[in-house]
Design a protein around this motif. Structure first.
Motif, PDB file in Angstrom:
ATOM      1  N   GLY A 138       0.808  -1.214   0.000  1.00 50.07           N
ATOM      2  CA  GLY A 138       0.000   0.000   0.000  1.00 50.07           C
ATOM      3  C   GLY A 138       0.842   1.265   0.000  1.00 50.07           C
ATOM      4  O   GLY A 138       2.031   1.250   0.327  1.00 50.07           O
ATOM      5  N   ASP A 139       0.208   2.371  -0.377  1.00 46.81           N
ATOM      6  CA  ASP A 139       0.880   3.669  -0.381  1.00 46.81           C
ATOM      7  C   ASP A 139       1.009   4.197   1.040  1.00 46.81           C
ATOM      8  O   ASP A 139       0.167   3.923   1.900  1.00 46.81           O
ATOM      9  CB  ASP A 139       0.086   4.689  -1.204  1.00 46.81           C
ATOM     10  N   VAL A 140       2.050   4.994   1.258  1.00 47.77           N
ATOM     11  CA  VAL A 140       2.180   5.661   2.552  1.00 47.77           C
ATOM     12  C   VAL A 140       1.128   6.761   2.641  1.00 47.77           C
ATOM     13  O   VAL A 140       0.611   7.241   1.637  1.00 47.77           O
ATOM     14  CB  VAL A 140       3.590   6.249   2.745  1.00 47.77           C
ATOM     15  N   ALA A 141       0.820   7.171   3.855  1.00 50.16           N
ATOM     16  CA  ALA A 141      -0.146   8.242   4.086  1.00 50.16           C
ATOM     17  C   ALA A 141       0.503   9.316   4.953  1.00 50.16           C
ATOM     18  O   ALA A 141       1.561   9.115   5.548  1.00 50.16           O
ATOM     19  CB  ALA A 141      -1.397   7.684   4.775  1.00 50.16           C
ATOM     20  N   ASP A 142      -0.154  10.481   5.003  1.00 55.48           N
ATOM     21  CA  ASP A 142       0.257  11.585   5.886  1.00 55.48           C
ATOM     22  C   ASP A 142       1.716  11.977   5.655  1.00 55.48           C
ATOM     23  O   ASP A 142       2.474  12.192   6.615  1.00 55.48           O
ATOM     24  CB  ASP A 142       0.048  11.210   7.358  1.00 55.48           C
ATOM     25  N   LEU A 143       2.116  12.077   4.392  1.00 58.60           N
ATOM     26  CA  LEU A 143       3.490  12.488   4.088  1.00 58.60           C
ATOM     27  C   LEU A 143       3.666  13.955   4.454  1.00 58.60           C
ATOM     28  O   LEU A 143       2.949  14.823   3.963  1.00 58.60           O
ATOM     29  CB  LEU A 143       3.782  12.269   2.606  1.00 58.60           C
ATOM     30  N   GLU A 144       4.625  14.235   5.335  1.00 59.05           N
ATOM     31  CA  GLU A 144       4.875  15.595   5.811  1.00 59.05           C
ATOM     32  C   GLU A 144       6.351  15.935   5.655  1.00 59.05           C
ATOM     33  O   GLU A 144       7.226  15.097   5.902  1.00 59.05           O
ATOM     34  CB  GLU A 144       4.472  15.745   7.282  1.00 59.05           C
ATOM     35  N   LEU A 145       6.618  17.194   5.258  1.00 56.66           N
ATOM     36  CA  LEU A 145       7.982  17.699   5.105  1.00 56.66           C
ATOM     37  C   LEU A 145       8.168  18.898   6.011  1.00 56.66           C
ATOM     38  O   LEU A 145       7.371  19.846   5.961  1.00 56.66           O
ATOM     39  CB  LEU A 145       8.258  18.091   3.651  1.00 56.66           C
ATOM     40  N   VAL A 146       9.200  18.863   6.837  1.00 57.71           N
ATOM     41  CA  VAL A 146       9.505  19.974   7.737  1.00 57.71           C
ATOM     42  C   VAL A 146      10.877  20.516   7.339  1.00 57.71           C
ATOM     43  O   VAL A 146      11.903  19.883   7.598  1.00 57.71           O
ATOM     44  CB  VAL A 146       9.516  19.515   9.207  1.00 57.71           C
ATOM     45  N   PRO A 147      10.913  21.709   6.697  1.00 59.48           N
ATOM     46  CA  PRO A 147      12.193  22.208   6.200  1.00 59.48           C
ATOM     47  C   PRO A 147      12.897  23.109   7.209  1.00 59.48           C
ATOM     48  O   PRO A 147      12.268  23.756   8.051  1.00 59.48           O
ATOM     49  CB  PRO A 147      11.771  23.023   4.974  1.00 59.48           C
ATOM     50  N   ALA A 148      14.210  23.155   7.119  1.00 54.67           N
ATOM     51  CA  ALA A 148      15.052  24.172   7.735  1.00 54.67           C
ATOM     52  C   ALA A 148      15.908  24.734   6.606  1.00 54.67           C
ATOM     53  O   ALA A 148      15.662  24.453   5.431  1.00 54.67           O
ATOM     54  CB  ALA A 148      15.891  23.574   8.852  1.00 54.67           C
ATOM     55  N   ALA A 149      16.916  25.545   6.925  1.00 55.28           N
ATOM     56  CA  ALA A 149      17.717  26.159   5.872  1.00 55.28           C
ATOM     57  C   ALA A 149      18.487  25.120   5.070  1.00 55.28           C
ATOM     58  O   ALA A 149      18.593  25.226   3.844  1.00 55.28           O
ATOM     59  CB  ALA A 149      18.665  27.191   6.466  1.00 55.28           C
ATOM     60  N   TYR A 150      19.011  24.091   5.754  1.00 55.57           N
ATOM     61  CA  TYR A 150      19.879  23.132   5.074  1.00 55.57           C
ATOM     62  C   TYR A 150      19.408  21.691   5.249  1.00 55.57           C
ATOM     63  O   TYR A 150      20.116  20.764   4.862  1.00 55.57           O
ATOM     64  CB  TYR A 150      21.314  23.260   5.601  1.00 55.57           C
ATOM     65  N   THR A 151      18.230  21.475   5.813  1.00 58.36           N
ATOM     66  CA  THR A 151      17.727  20.122   6.046  1.00 58.36           C
ATOM     67  C   THR A 151      16.233  20.044   5.755  1.00 58.36           C
ATOM     68  O   THR A 151      15.531  21.053   5.773  1.00 58.36           O
ATOM     69  CB  THR A 151      17.959  19.668   7.504  1.00 58.36           C
ATOM     70  N   ILE A 152      15.779  18.818   5.474  1.00 57.23           N
ATOM     71  CA  ILE A 152      14.344  18.530   5.356  1.00 57.23           C
ATOM     72  C   ILE A 152      14.081  17.251   6.137  1.00 57.23           C
ATOM     73  O   ILE A 152      14.704  16.214   5.878  1.00 57.23           O
ATOM     74  CB  ILE A 152      13.901  18.342   3.895  1.00 57.23           C
TER      75      ILE A 152
END
Length: 371
Positions: A138-152
């Motif tokens: 199955g596909d993943v759910a609730d994909l979230e990205l939290v960025p900073a200046a040099y990281t995700i």
């Protein structure tokens, strides 16, 4: 057939055929026969061949086979899980149909699928032909990205059903260029050493052996950092050329800048958007006016802190002459030196108060000449 026993094996029949068998007794010389008895029965249908499972999805598998020789009325498909529990049965499939997409299956499952040929007698069926099959995870759910200046930082919710691992791919969106790919058994994970103010696409795919889920992706900008210091390259009475440097942490990235000026004297503010350039010419400015400039990097909805510089346009000098007429009820009062000095002193004080408030805001010079 003639037999001296109470049973007989009839050979050479067609698989899946419907036959009527008649039996009657005879005397030894076969001159007299008893009354016959008859019974009908189907022969067992043949076994399907070349059973193949293909094109799996998260909840379905496509089956295909070749029918057996002889007669059939349809097919039956049974699906078993790893615990050998029958989880699905499809009966009375059209005899001319030798392929089927079996749906409503569990995701990421290892399954055994069997197909048997049928005849109209529910108690007679062919030998099963079995094949192993897998559904995609199955596909993943609730994909979230939290960025900073040099990281995700990437987080997601695992799907239901079986899976082995997750493939997480990072692309630089503008160039559609893969930056990094990781495999991980669970959420979360982080990508580091990235460029500031750049848009990245993160794609997460569930893996189960050679099978893959549909990919899920999202885009995000890393947080922007301020540009290199701004400076004035050229100025006239109505134009100022402003330049700055791209942030060192964003080299090679197409950036968007917000360039803004304010002038306190005229109470004006203006913001321009500059894409992938590090210079801008402001036109239509007021002569002899101080302007405060700031440049920010814009990435998505985020803005960096600004770099600033102030500069004054070339003044357009004009001479203003004030003539004062004196009248008084006292004779010769206007001719009195003390009166003239007092009036001029108050006038000087008035202009000083007005213009001193505008030091470094607008160009001005005050020159007194008494006639």
């Amino acid at each position: 057939m003639t037999t001296h026993t109470e049973s007989a094996v009839v050979k050479g029949l067609i698989p899946g055929g419907n036959y009527i068998f008649e039996v009657n007794a005879k005397v030894e010389d076969e001159s007299i026969e008893g009354d016959p008895l008859n019974i009908s029965s189907y022969t067992k249908p043949g076994k399907v061949s070349n059973l193949n499972a293909s094109d799996p999805t998260t909840d379905s598998v496509h089956l295909q086979w070749e029918p057996p020789a002889g007669n059939i009325s349809g097919f039956r498909v049974d699906v078993f899980n790893e615990e050998n529990v029958n989880i699905k049965t499809l009966i009375n499939i059209n005899a001319n149909k030798t392929s089927l997409r079996v749906t409503a299956l569990p995701p990421g499952a290892k399954l055994w699928m069997s197909v048997v040929a049928l005849v109209p007698d529910a108690f007679v069926k062919g030998e099963p032909s079995t094949v192993m099959a897998f559904t995609s995870p199955g596909d993943v759910a609730d994909l979230e990205l939290v960025p900073a200046a040099y990281t995700i930082k990437v987080t997601w919710t695992a799907p239901e059903g079986n899976y082995e691992t997750f493939s997480v791919q990072l692309n630089l969106t503008a160039l559609e260029q893969e930056v990094e790919k990781k495999e991980q058994n669970a959420s979360p994970l982080s990508f580091t050493g990235l460029k500031a103010g750049a848009e990245y696409t993160v794609t997460v795919t569930t893996l189960n052996g050679y099978l893959k889920s549909q990919p899920r992706n999202r885009r995000v900008f890393t947080l922007p950092v301020p540009p290199e210091p701004a400076k004035i390259d050229n100025f006239t009475e109505s134009n100022i050329t402003l330049s700055w440097g791209a942030p060192k942490a964003s080299q090679g990235v197409e950036l968007t800048y917000l360039v803004k000026y304010t002038t306190q004297f005229w109470n004006l503010t203006k913001t321009e958007t500059v894409k992938n350039a590090t210079t801008y010419i402001f036109h239509g400015l007021h002569a002899g006016t101080n302007y405060d400039f700031e440049v920010r990097v814009k990435a998505g909805t985020q803005e960096s802190s600004p770099v600033t510089v102030s500069w004054m346009t070339t003044p357009n000098k004009r001479v203003l002459t004030i003539t004062m007429k004196c009248s008084s009820s006292k004779p010769l009062s206007c001719e009195d030196n003390h009166t003239q000095s007092e009036v001029l002193s108050k006038l000087r004080e008035h202009f000083r108060k007005e213009f001193y408030k505008k030091i470094n805001i607008v160009f001005w010079e005050l020159d007194w000449r008494e006639a």
